[in-house]
Every structure is written in structure tokens, then in C-alpha cells.
Design a protein around this motif. Structure first.
Motif, short mmCIF file in Angstrom:
data_model
loop_
_atom_site.label_atom_id
_atom_site.label_comp_id
_atom_site.label_asym_id
_atom_site.label_seq_id
_atom_site.Cartn_x
_atom_site.Cartn_y
_atom_site.Cartn_z
N ARG A 219 0.83 -1.20 0.00
CA ARG A 219 0.00 0.00 0.00
C ARG A 219 0.87 1.26 0.00
N ALA A 220 1.97 1.23 0.74
CA ALA A 220 2.89 2.37 0.74
C ALA A 220 3.44 2.61 -0.66
N GLU A 221 3.73 1.52 -1.36
CA GLU A 221 4.26 1.65 -2.73
C GLU A 221 3.20 2.24 -3.65
N GLU A 222 1.94 1.79 -3.50
CA GLU A 222 0.85 2.34 -4.32
C GLU A 222 0.72 3.85 -4.13
N ARG A 223 1.00 4.32 -2.92
CA ARG A 223 0.87 5.75 -2.63
C ARG A 223 2.15 6.54 -2.91
N GLY A 224 3.17 5.86 -3.38
CA GLY A 224 4.44 6.54 -3.65
C GLY A 224 5.23 6.88 -2.40
N LEU A 225 4.94 6.15 -1.31
CA LEU A 225 5.59 6.45 -0.02
C LEU A 225 6.48 5.32 0.47
N LEU A 226 6.78 4.34 -0.39
CA LEU A 226 7.54 3.18 0.07
C LEU A 226 8.92 3.58 0.60
N ASP A 227 9.62 4.41 -0.12
CA ASP A 227 10.96 4.81 0.34
C ASP A 227 10.90 5.52 1.68
N ASP A 228 9.88 6.35 1.87
CA ASP A 228 9.72 7.07 3.15
C ASP A 228 9.42 6.09 4.29
N VAL A 229 8.57 5.11 4.01
CA VAL A 229 8.23 4.12 5.04
C VAL A 229 9.46 3.27 5.38
N LEU A 230 10.20 2.84 4.38
CA LEU A 230 11.40 2.04 4.63
C LEU A 230 12.43 2.83 5.42
N ALA A 231 12.55 4.12 5.11
CA ALA A 231 13.49 4.96 5.86
C ALA A 231 13.07 5.08 7.31
N ALA A 232 11.77 5.23 7.56
CA ALA A 232 11.28 5.34 8.93
C ALA A 232 11.52 4.04 9.69
N LEU A 233 11.20 2.90 9.06
CA LEU A 233 11.39 1.61 9.72
C LEU A 233 12.87 1.27 9.90
N GLY A 234 13.70 1.85 9.06
CA GLY A 234 15.13 1.56 9.16
C GLY A 234 15.84 2.36 10.24
N HIS A 235 15.24 3.47 10.69
CA HIS A 235 15.97 4.33 11.62
C HIS A 235 15.16 4.77 12.85
N ASP A 236 13.94 5.21 12.65
CA ASP A 236 13.24 5.89 13.74
C ASP A 236 12.09 5.09 14.36
N VAL A 237 11.46 4.24 13.58
CA VAL A 237 10.31 3.46 14.06
C VAL A 237 10.72 2.00 14.12
N LEU A 238 10.58 1.39 15.30
CA LEU A 238 11.06 0.02 15.51
C LEU A 238 10.07 -0.99 14.93
N PRO A 239 10.50 -1.82 13.94
CA PRO A 239 9.63 -2.88 13.45
C PRO A 239 9.83 -4.14 14.30
N ALA A 240 8.76 -4.59 14.96
CA ALA A 240 8.84 -5.76 15.85
C ALA A 240 7.97 -6.86 15.27
N CYS A 241 8.57 -7.99 14.97
CA CYS A 241 7.87 -9.12 14.35
C CYS A 241 7.77 -10.28 15.32
N VAL A 242 6.67 -11.02 15.22
CA VAL A 242 6.46 -12.12 16.15
C VAL A 242 7.41 -13.29 15.89
N GLY A 243 7.96 -13.37 14.67
CA GLY A 243 8.88 -14.45 14.36
C GLY A 243 9.58 -14.23 13.03
N PRO A 244 10.50 -15.12 12.65
CA PRO A 244 11.32 -14.91 11.45
C PRO A 244 10.54 -14.97 10.15
N VAL A 245 9.51 -15.82 10.07
CA VAL A 245 8.71 -15.88 8.84
C VAL A 245 7.98 -14.56 8.62
N THR A 246 7.44 -14.02 9.70
CA THR A 246 6.74 -12.73 9.61
C THR A 246 7.66 -11.62 9.12
N ALA A 247 8.93 -11.71 9.49
CA ALA A 247 9.89 -10.64 9.16
C ALA A 247 10.35 -10.66 7.71
#
Length: 385
Positions: A219-247
Motif C-alpha cells: 500500500r505504501a508503494e501504491e501511494r508513492g511512499l515506500l521509500d519514506d516508510v522504509l526509511a522510517a522503519l530503518g531508523h526511527d520506528v522500531l519494526p517488531a515481528c512475532v517471528g522470522p517468517v513474519t519478518a
């Protein structure tokens, strides 16, 4: 002087943090666990689940298994296995399915699905202590699968390499899609979460299924915001996954994630209770201990909610603790403030009120503002942390 009650740490470990929840299933449970620990929760189900009784693919797989029994059945989730049996009952095929499975070697991924198997009157042959599908695959390949017919309960997300490896080993694999994921009917909450990610008003986002992670990125890619979302998840917003498959969908985009050792909601929340406070900025300021969190500040352990504009100013000041930050620079830090530096003065007054200690931030005439960092207290607060 602070009220003693304000200084007592009655808040939870996640107080002052905002956590996004992308789950469609068990979202209420995860949200409640987070809120009980003090977090503010933003819920945006990134998927919806096709009801089992409405799923023609599951009906076709069930009839195929009843018509010709597999040699081995691999059960992956308790809710999926129970749902499969219940759906078969609804189609009038429940007894036929269970009768077929009684003569089949059943492998269970973990203790929860073992319980579901036994509740159905069946018995599993083996289950790995690790609850890992990789260990299930290793065991099957070591024993040899050439010429065997194996039913694999799919659970709404990819099993990378699992089915392919069995087929490469000579097995005939029958996939049992116990539930399927589709995009949410209302995309609005997902868009709001994407906006919050880009604006960094979230401190963490939780993912409990790979399709949810993939759906959010799509959905982020559809809106043209994928790079912004990836940048946020890579530095400022912690992505927490329940397990390795989810990640996996996040890792495929180069995003590192944190995961609990046990792939459960409780350990996932416990992980956030450790990770988020450890990422907070803590400073000795004017004889006080200042801990800057997502939407609040701990002043000597007392929780102080701060308006968004005030948090923007405080973060700008904390990047240069003890140094003067000009009004022009602070104005740039204020979202949507325009060009009027009076907006800085208004937001600063509200920030000081929210902190409850005006001397934490000093006004430097004709220059700007500074955090009143007290170098003499460095050692004291280092010891306390």
C-alpha cells in the motif's frame, strides 16, 4: 517542587510510546497487552481473513484428502487446524475427514496445535521442541519423502522453501489453505498508519504475519511512499515481528527487525518493554533526569504528556543538549508552522507548562533556547541509569 505522586513510577514501561498494530487476528488481545503496559495503540488491520466456511479452496482440498488419504499431514497452527475441522463439519464432511486423518502420520509444529489435534480425537506422531517449521522440514527430508503424499496445512502466509523442498525431494504435496488473506475492505486505517510512520509519530510497529507486512509495504508503494516508510522503519520506528517468517517481507526490503525468542504475543510485548525504553534519550537537565519518549517525557520518573509541537521542539533541543538552538531552526522543526517565529514562542510556553519545570529550558535573549544541561550531574545520572 514536584508532587511526590508525580515522581512515583506508576506508569507502565511503555508509557509515552505509541505502537502500531497491523494484526487482523487477535488484534484486540495484542492491543490490550500493550495498553496495560502504558502504550498508546494505533490499530490498522492490514488484511482481512476469508472465513473458512466460505473458502472454496479449502473445500476442494478437504474433498481431495478424503478421496485419497495422504501418507503424512503437517499441522502448523491450532486455530487453523480447529477451523479446518469446524469448516468440514459445516460442509457435512467432518467425520469423513477425521476418519481419513486417523490413519495418517501427523506432525505438529508446536504445543498449541498438538492440543488442537488431540481435541479432535487424533494423535500426533512428533512435534519439534523448537516449534520451527525448519526442523519439521529437516526431519522429513532426513527420513526421505520420495513417493510420499504429504498434506501441509498452510496458515495464511508463505512457508519459504518448505513446499518446494518437499517436492524437490520427490513428494506429492497437497496444500490445505485453512484461511486466506485479502486486502482490508477499509483501507483508511492503513493509510493513517503509513502517514504516522512517515511522520515518525509512531515509536514501533508490530507485525504478526508476513502477509500483513507485505500488505503494508504494498500500500505504501501504491501511494508513492515506500521509500519514506522504509526509511522510517530503518531508523526511527522500531519494526517488531512475532517471528522470522513474519519478518521476511521487511528483510527482503533491507529492513532489520527485532523478534522475541518465543514466537508469541506475550514475548513480543515483553520485547517492546525492553527495546523502546532503551532507545529513549535520557539527559541530566537542571538537576533533573529527563527521559524523552515518543509523545511524553519522564521528569525524575514522573510521566508528563507533551503536545506534538512541544515534542518537536524538545527533540530539536535534545539533539544539541546544552547548546543554543535558534528560533529559526526550531521553527523548521515545527510541523506546519509556516514562517512566524511567534509559533515557536507559543509552542515553547506550552512545552514548559507540560514539563512542569520551567528552568529545564532556558531562553537566550536574541539567540534562541537551550536545554539547561548540567554537566555536574552527568556522573550521578549515569550511575542511576
Amino acid at each position: 517542587m514536584y508532587d511526590e505522586r508525580e515522581q512515583s513510577p506508576e506508569h507502565g514501561p511503555l508509557a509515552g510510546f505509541t505502537v502500531g498494530v497491523t494484526a487482523a487476528r487477535r488484534a484486540d488481545e495484542l492491543g490490550a497487552l500493550l495498553e496495560r503496559r502504558g502504550a498508546a495503540v494505533l490499530h490498522a488491520p492490514a488484511l482481512r481473513i476469508v472465513p473458512l466456511s466460505d473458502d472454496s479452496e479449502l473445500l476442494a482440498a478437504t474433498k481431495e484428502i478424503i478421496g485419497r488419504a495422504p501418507d503424512i499431514a503437517v499441522a502448523t497452527t491450532a486455530i487453523g487446524f480447529r477451523g479446518w475441522v469446524e469448516a468440514a463439519d459445516g460442509w457435512g464432511l467432518g467425520e469423513d475427514l477425521l476418519e481419513r486423518l486417523r490413519g495418517v502420520r501427523i506432525l505438529a509444529r508446536g504445543p498449541k496445535v498438538k492440543g488442537a489435534i488431540r481435541a479432535a480425537g487424533l494423535t500426533e506422531e512428533w512435534s519439534p521442541a523448537s516449534e520451527s517449521m525448519a526442523e519439521v522440514l529437516d526431519r522429513l527430508l532426513e527420513e526421505g519423502v520420495d513417493g510420499l503424499r504429504i498434506a501441509v496445512q498452510l496458515h495464511g502466509e508463505p512457508l519459504p522453501g518448505f513446499v518446494e523442498s518437499l517436492r524437490a525431494g520427490g513428494a506429492e504435496v497437497v496444500g490445505v489453505p485453512v484461511y486466506r488473506w485479502l486486502p482490508p475492505e477499509d483501507i483508511g486505517p492503513v493509510d493513517r498508519m503509513i502517514d504516522a510512520l512517515v511522520a515518525r509519530t509512531l515509536d514501533a510497529v508490530t507485525f504478526t504475519s508476513a502477509p500483513a507486512a507485505a500488505s503494508l509495504l504494498s500500500r505504501a508503494e501504491e501511494r508513492g511512499l515506500l521509500d519514506d516508510v522504509l526509511a522510517a522503519l530503518g531508523h526511527d520506528v522500531l519494526p517488531a515481528c512475532v517471528g522470522p517468517v513474519t519478518a521476511l517481507p521487511l528483510q527482503a526490503r533491507g529492513v532489520g527487525t527485532v523478534q522475541p525468542e518465543r514466537f508469541r504475543l506475550g514475548p513480543l510485548v515483553q520485547l517492546l518493554c525492553r527495546e523502546l525504553p532503551s532507545r529513549a534519550r535520557t539527559l541530566p537537565v537542571a538537576g533533573h533526569r529527563l527521559e524523552i519518549r515518543g509523545h511524553a517525557v519522564l521528569v525524575d520518573g514522573g510521566l508528563r504528556p507533551v503536545p506534538p509541537a512541544g515534542m518537536s521542539l524538545l527533540r530539536a533541543l535534545s539533539r544539541k543538549p546544552g547548546w543554543v538552538v535558534s528560533r529559526a531552526e526550531l521553527l523548521r522543526a515545527l510541523p506546519g508552522a509556516g514562517r512566524d517565529e511567534h509559533a515557536v514562542e507559543t509552542a515553547m510556553a506550552r512545552l514548559r507548562t507540560a514539563l512542569g519545570a520551567p528552568k529545564l529550558i532556558q531562553t537566550v535573549v536574541k539567540r534562541g533556547y537551550r536545554l539547561a544541561l548540567d554537566p555536574a550531574t552527568d556522573a550521578k545520572y549515569d550511575a542511576a541509569v
